[in-house]
Design a protein around this motif. Structure first.
Motif, short mmCIF file in Angstrom:
data_model
loop_
_atom_site.label_atom_id
_atom_site.label_comp_id
_atom_site.label_asym_id
_atom_site.label_seq_id
_atom_site.Cartn_x
_atom_site.Cartn_y
_atom_site.Cartn_z
N PRO B 97 0.81 -1.22 0.00
CA PRO B 97 0.00 0.00 0.00
C PRO B 97 0.85 1.27 0.00
CG PRO B 97 -0.91 -1.58 1.54
CD PRO B 97 0.36 -2.16 1.02
N MET B 98 1.96 1.25 0.72
CA MET B 98 2.83 2.43 0.71
C MET B 98 3.32 2.71 -0.70
SD MET B 98 5.19 2.40 4.15
CE MET B 98 5.97 3.98 3.86
N ALA B 99 3.72 1.65 -1.40
CA ALA B 99 4.20 1.82 -2.76
C ALA B 99 3.10 2.40 -3.65
CB ALA B 99 4.69 0.49 -3.32
N VAL B 282 -0.10 -3.69 15.98
CA VAL B 282 -1.53 -3.46 15.80
C VAL B 282 -2.21 -3.30 17.16
CG1 VAL B 282 -3.69 -4.44 14.92
CG2 VAL B 282 -1.60 -4.69 13.61
N ARG B 283 -1.79 -4.20 18.11
CA ARG B 283 -2.36 -4.13 19.46
C ARG B 283 -2.09 -2.78 20.11
NH1 ARG B 283 -5.72 -6.49 19.82
NH2 ARG B 283 -6.06 -8.73 19.77
N ARG B 290 -5.22 2.19 10.40
CA ARG B 290 -4.12 2.56 9.51
C ARG B 290 -3.38 1.33 9.00
NH1 ARG B 290 -0.74 4.65 12.77
NH2 ARG B 290 0.82 5.02 11.18
N PHE B 291 -3.42 0.27 9.79
CA PHE B 291 -2.67 -0.93 9.38
C PHE B 291 -3.34 -1.59 8.18
CE2 PHE B 291 -0.90 -0.17 13.45
CZ PHE B 291 0.41 -0.56 13.31
N GLY B 292 -2.52 -1.99 7.25
CA GLY B 292 -3.05 -2.56 6.01
C GLY B 292 -3.28 -1.49 4.96
N ALA B 295 0.68 1.77 6.75
CA ALA B 295 1.28 2.27 7.99
C ALA B 295 2.75 1.93 8.00
CB ALA B 295 0.58 1.65 9.20
N ILE B 296 3.58 2.92 8.26
CA ILE B 296 5.02 2.68 8.18
C ILE B 296 5.48 1.73 9.29
CG2 ILE B 296 5.79 4.65 9.57
CD1 ILE B 296 7.85 5.06 7.21
N GLU B 297 4.77 1.74 10.44
CA GLU B 297 5.11 0.82 11.53
C GLU B 297 4.94 -0.62 11.07
OE1 GLU B 297 2.94 3.29 11.58
OE2 GLU B 297 2.40 3.89 13.61
#
Lengths: 331, 506, 150
Positions: B97-99, B282-283, B290-292, B295-297
């Motif tokens: 997704p970042m790409a 995620v927790r 944001r995850f998926g 998210a850079i983390e």
């Protein structure tokens, strides 16, 4: 992986690269000229494994005798049978050879599983590529110090001891079942997937005893991570000369060794077989090969094709009776 | 100790060793980028090259190939959603997704940094506490392994961001696919339907390429005309912002510790490290949505965990001579070919090999950083080609990559099946990452459970009463209950929201 | 509506997979809790899968997602790409690598209307040369470039 090749194409390719003209005539070449191009030695296990190591040591020396490269090609899968069935289906011209172990030669078939070939009808046996002994080891902290003590304890306490093997129907499993039936004891079998996790659990003390290959166990014995009870070969092992044999422990006639056979597709010309057999035996006499074998716990063997075929038949009789006594077959 | 480290660097810092280390990293990265080919493939392909080198040099080169392969896999995962390993599948979740948002450069940069830090942490653990960590790992019984893998699977349910039910379905389906092949405990064939090829199980690479790569291509084609990635390939655009760095600091630290610990456990550790690290983030995150979605983390944590685990995986391999993974077995095989018996006495018998190797691990990590940061620009440029010209080549490379793993036509046909499945899953909000983990862990999970039950003589109470097993199982149960409750709360919330604002979601 | 039905279709598909696995798995030896047979684990798993798929199916009916254009099936690229991969598998088995590359790339380009054969041919040639250099020359994998029959 580099060695997943299709032979026909690979030969043409290799030949094209090495020396065009020679290759064109190779197909029509007489057997007395053999070999005129590189020979492929198929190993049914991944690079770096014990079978691969044996193949590479011998292939290196055979190449100098034969005057052509002997390339080890790994075609792993299904306990080594993928590689051997490839050899069985290749042209019987002496340019595709296979390294067939106890499993691929006897056990898979004897356990009633389909290997995709019949070793007697589809392959010619060129020679034995050395033998390798097994050693019975126990976790640290077991009270028994010798094999007779251990068996006595097992007899008095049925199923109290657990023994690990590298899988159902592997030589280690069957060799232990063989011992169980000779000693008349009962121990609980815990199968693993390969030697590595088994070794982990014996060293970690989660399983009581196991039958390991001598080179696989030697370093752990030396570091006193595990204690050795007896070796399964007829003679003591070069890697652990202090450890008695099972026979010395009072079990007359007990031997269980691993070995590899050099095989070729059925119908390979007799003079080609003779050349290969000579090259293999030459390698077995070489001082460097003997030295390398010793450090890896392997015993060199010198056999003619006929002797090797007889060796296969004898081993088959023995393992088949073990399988029958132990009652391990595919349902 | 200190003089040992010096000895190590003295060994590794010969021009020859440095050159082979560099070559290894370079070749490894190169092979790792190819779809379907990961570090395992890279090592097995290039192993014969090292037969003629000095043992230390050979291992140094193999180590370089290994890291290079791992990093190369991340590049393919981020740019084109093509993971070759379970941990790379985790990197895909947010990296790709970042790409798509035009932040491929940043993702690759953070990957390089996170890998480097994770690797360094792992190396320090390897140097400082190798033997004691190894003892700890040996203490894990089959029952403990079973419990640990269960924990990993529960963590995976929460990975992928979808609903809990969908996560569970994917894990269970993965476990079920994992049972295809030869049963370890009895040697019987299961679900092989008389296919010889299925006896060794479904090909992981074929499955991953279908689920991720092929389905990604299919769903990207429609949008490709409108999708233009307007990423400027300047040095600036590749450097993460201050906010990015602040956000990744914690995840990298946590990921490195999680990975460093799990990597030392033979077998399961390296596989679940990335999943555990991701699930932890995620927790901990305040905004889980944001995850998926880039998210850079979600890139930093699994990458650092993966690399820390890759280093500490050498602990059992080198200190007790028990390889933790397929790759490690090949490394041990390489030692044997060079006449060194790998075993518990390796460190005292061959100190130059051991310490030279550790020093070169670190040098390899430095090379990886030095080599790859300048190359990021090049990789990002791949995305600037019109997608029209990329996807046919990607599909062709997937095919040849899967085919070449086992020279198997059958494996290529598996790609068709998993491609179709993956596309359907993607359309309906299932994440394939938990499926991959379930698939890889399934056989180990079953094996250890059955072994543990045998050892406990069939008494589950006896199995669970072990303090370590018991507490691991309790944590898994708590996490599952927590996730299910969260899921129910979510449904209730969505329903009440849906009532007040019709179609107000998303 | 489209979304719901696709979700249902997938849930049904999963239930079907689970059911098949359950039926086939129940022919294997179940064993006991102590000595679990090869059938134990698959049977438990497939039963769980069926239950979960049913739950998901129910939730797909109850909890409707808003309609979303991205959740429609794009049949054209789906069929084109899948047949490209299948085409590769068949071609490499019978004719070798180079024809297989032309087939896979050619069929892939059918994903879009009006792709044209020229770019497809150029891409195929580039890929063939690249793959030959990479796999055969650099990595030393002798792949069958051309062959006839099995």
């Amino acid at each position: 992986m580099p060695s997943f090749h299709w032979n026909k194409i690979r030969r043409t390719l290799a030949a094209g690269v090495i020396g065009g003209l020679a290759a064109v005539s190779a197909g029509a070449a007489m057997a007395e000229d053999y070999p005129t191009r590189p020979i492929t030695m198929v190993v049914g296990f991944p690079p770096g494994g014990s079978t691969d190591v044996v193949a590479r040591i011998l292939a290196g020396h055979m190449a100098t005798t034969l005057g052509q490269p002997v390339l080890v090609e790994n075609r792993p899968g299904a306990g080594g049978t993928v590689g051997i069935s490839h050899v069985a289906a290749s042209a019987p011209d002496g340019y595709t050879l296979g390294v067939s172990g106890v499993g691929a030669s006897i056990l898979i078939d004897a356990l009633g599983r389909d290997s995709g070939y019949d070793i007697d009808n589809d392959l010619d046996v060129i020679g034995v590529m050395g033998t390798l002994g097994l050693v019975i080891v126990g976790r640290n902290g077991l009270e028994s110090q010798t094999l007779p003590e251990l068996m006595e304890y097992a007899k008095a306490n049925p199923e109290a001891l657990t023994y690990g093997s590298s899988g159902v129907g592997t030589p280690g499993h069957l060799a232990m079942e063989y011992l169980k039936s000779l000693a008349g004891v009962d121990m609980l079998h815990i199968p693993y997937k390969g030697n590595t996790p088994l070794l982990n659990d014996v060293v970690g003390g989660h399983v009581d005893i196991a039958m390991l290959t001598t080179p696989g166990a030697a370093e752990h014995v030396r570091a006193e991570n595990i204690q050795p009870f007896a070796v399964s070969s007829p003679d003591r092992s070069s890697l652990m000369p202090d450890v008695p044999t099972v026979i010395e422990g009072g079990f007359e006639g007990y031997t269980a060794t691993l070995w590899n056979l050099l095989v070729a597709p059925k119908g390979t010309p007799a003079d080609v077989q003779a050349k290969l057999s000579d090259a293999l035996n030459e390698a077995m006499k070489d001082i460097r090969v003997v030295g390398e074998f010793a450090t890896k716990g392997l015993a060199p063997t010198i056999t003619s094709p006929a002797e090797a075929t007889q060796f296969l038949a004898d081993e088959r009789t023995k393992w088949k009776s073990v399988i029958k006594t132990a009652g391990v077959t595919k349902k | 100790m200190f003089e040992n480290i010096l000895l190590g660097f003295a060994t590794a810092f010969t021009p020859e060793n440095l050159a082979y280390c560099f070559l290894g990293v370079f070749l490894g990265t190169f092979i790792g980028v190819l779809p379907g080919l990961g570090s395992l493939a890279a090592i097995s392909m290039l192993l014969p090259l090292t037969f003629y080198l000095e043992p230390t040099t050979a291992l140094i080169m193999l180590g370089g190939i290994y890291y290079g392969g791992e990093y190369g896999g991340s590049i393919a995962s981020i740019l084109l959603n093509l993971p070759g390993t379970p941990s790379a599948a985790v990197t895909c979740l947010d990296g790709n997704p970042m790409a798509k948002q035009g932040r491929a450069g940043v993702a690759l940069f953070i990957t390089a940094i996170a890998s480097f830090i994770g690797g360094s942490v792992g190396i320090v653990a390897l140097m400082g506490f190798g033997p004691s960590i190894a003892r700890l790992g040996l203490g894990f019984s089959p029952a403990d392994y079973f419990a640990l893998m269960l924990l990993g699977l529960v963590a995976a349910v929460t990975v992928g961001g979808g609903s809990v039910i969908k996560g569970l379905i994917m894990v269970v389906l993965g476990l079920l696919f994992g049972t295809i092949g030869t049963d370890v405990t009895t040697g019987d064939f299961r679900y092989t339907f008389d296919f010889l090829e299925l006896r060794d199980g479904v090909s992981l690479v074929g499955m991953a390429m279908g689920l991720f790569g092929v389905s990604e291509v299919i769903s990207s084609i429609r949008g490709s005309k409108t999708r233009t990635i307007t990423e400027k390939v300047t040095a600036r655009s590749m450097i993460p912002t201050r906010a990015d760095i602040r956000k990744t600091f914690g995840p990298i630290a946590r990921g490195s510790s999680i990975g460093g610990f799990l990597g030392a456990l033979p077998g399961a550790g390296t596989v679940i490290a990335a999943f555990m690290a991701y699930a932890t983030e995620v927790r901990l995150a305040k905004d889980k949505t944001r995850f998926g979605n880039g998210a850079i983390e979600g890139v930093a944590a699994p990458e650092s965990a993966n690399n820390a685990a890759a280093q500490t995986a050498f602990i059992p391999t080198l200190t007790i001579g028990i390889p933790g993974s397929a790759t490690m077995s090949i490394m041990l095989g390489a030692l044997m070919i060079h006449g060194i018996s790998p075993g518990p006495l390796l460190i005292s018998d061959h100190p130059t090999v051991f310490w030279g190797l550790i020093a070169s691990f670190w040098i390899g990590n430095v090379f990886l950083l030095v080599l790859n940061i300048p190359l990021i620009g090049l990789w990002v440029r791949v995305l600037q080609f019109p997608y029209k010209y990329i996807y046919p080549v990607v599909i062709a490379l997937i095919c040849i990559g899967v085919f070449s793993m086992r020279t198997s036509v059958f494996d290529v046909s598996l790609v068709v099946i998993f491609g179709a499945l993956g596309y359907l899953f993607q359309k309906t909000g299932y994440s394939p990452a938990p499926l991959i983990l379930g698939f890889v862990l399934g056989p180990m999970l079953e094996e250890n459970l059955r072994r543990a039950m045998l050892m406990a003589r069939g008494d589950p109470v006896r199995m669970v009463s072990d303090p370590l097993t018991g507490s691991l199982l309790a944590i898994s149960a708590l996490m599952l209950v927590w996730a299910v409750l969260g899921g129910i709360r979510n449904i209730v919330a969505v329903r009440s929201k849906a009532k007040s604002v019709p179609l107000g979601e998303g | 509506m489209k979304t719901v039905s696709l979700r249902l279709v997938v849930a049904a598909l999963l239930a079907g997979i689970g059911l098949t696995a359950l039926v086939v798995g129940s022919t294997y030896d179940l064993g006991s809790a102590r000595r679990m047979g090869p059938g134990y684990f698959p049977v438990v798993l497939s039963a769980v899968l069926v239950l979960l798929a049913l739950a998901e199916g129910v939730s797909a009916i109850v909890k409707r997602d808003p309609e979303n254009p991205s959740s429609k099936v794009d049949w054209r690229p789906l069929l084109a790409i899948l047949s490209a991969v299948a085409g590769f598998a068949i071609t490499i088995a019978f004719f070798g690598l180079i024809p297989a590359f032309f087939v896979v790339i050619g069929l892939s380009t059918l994903s879009e209307r009006g792709y044209g054969w020229k770019p497809a041919v150029i891409l195929s040639i580039i890929t063939c040369i690249g793959a030959w250099l990479l796999f055969s020359q650099l990595l030393g994998m002798a792949l069958p470039l051309f062959r006839l029959g099995l």
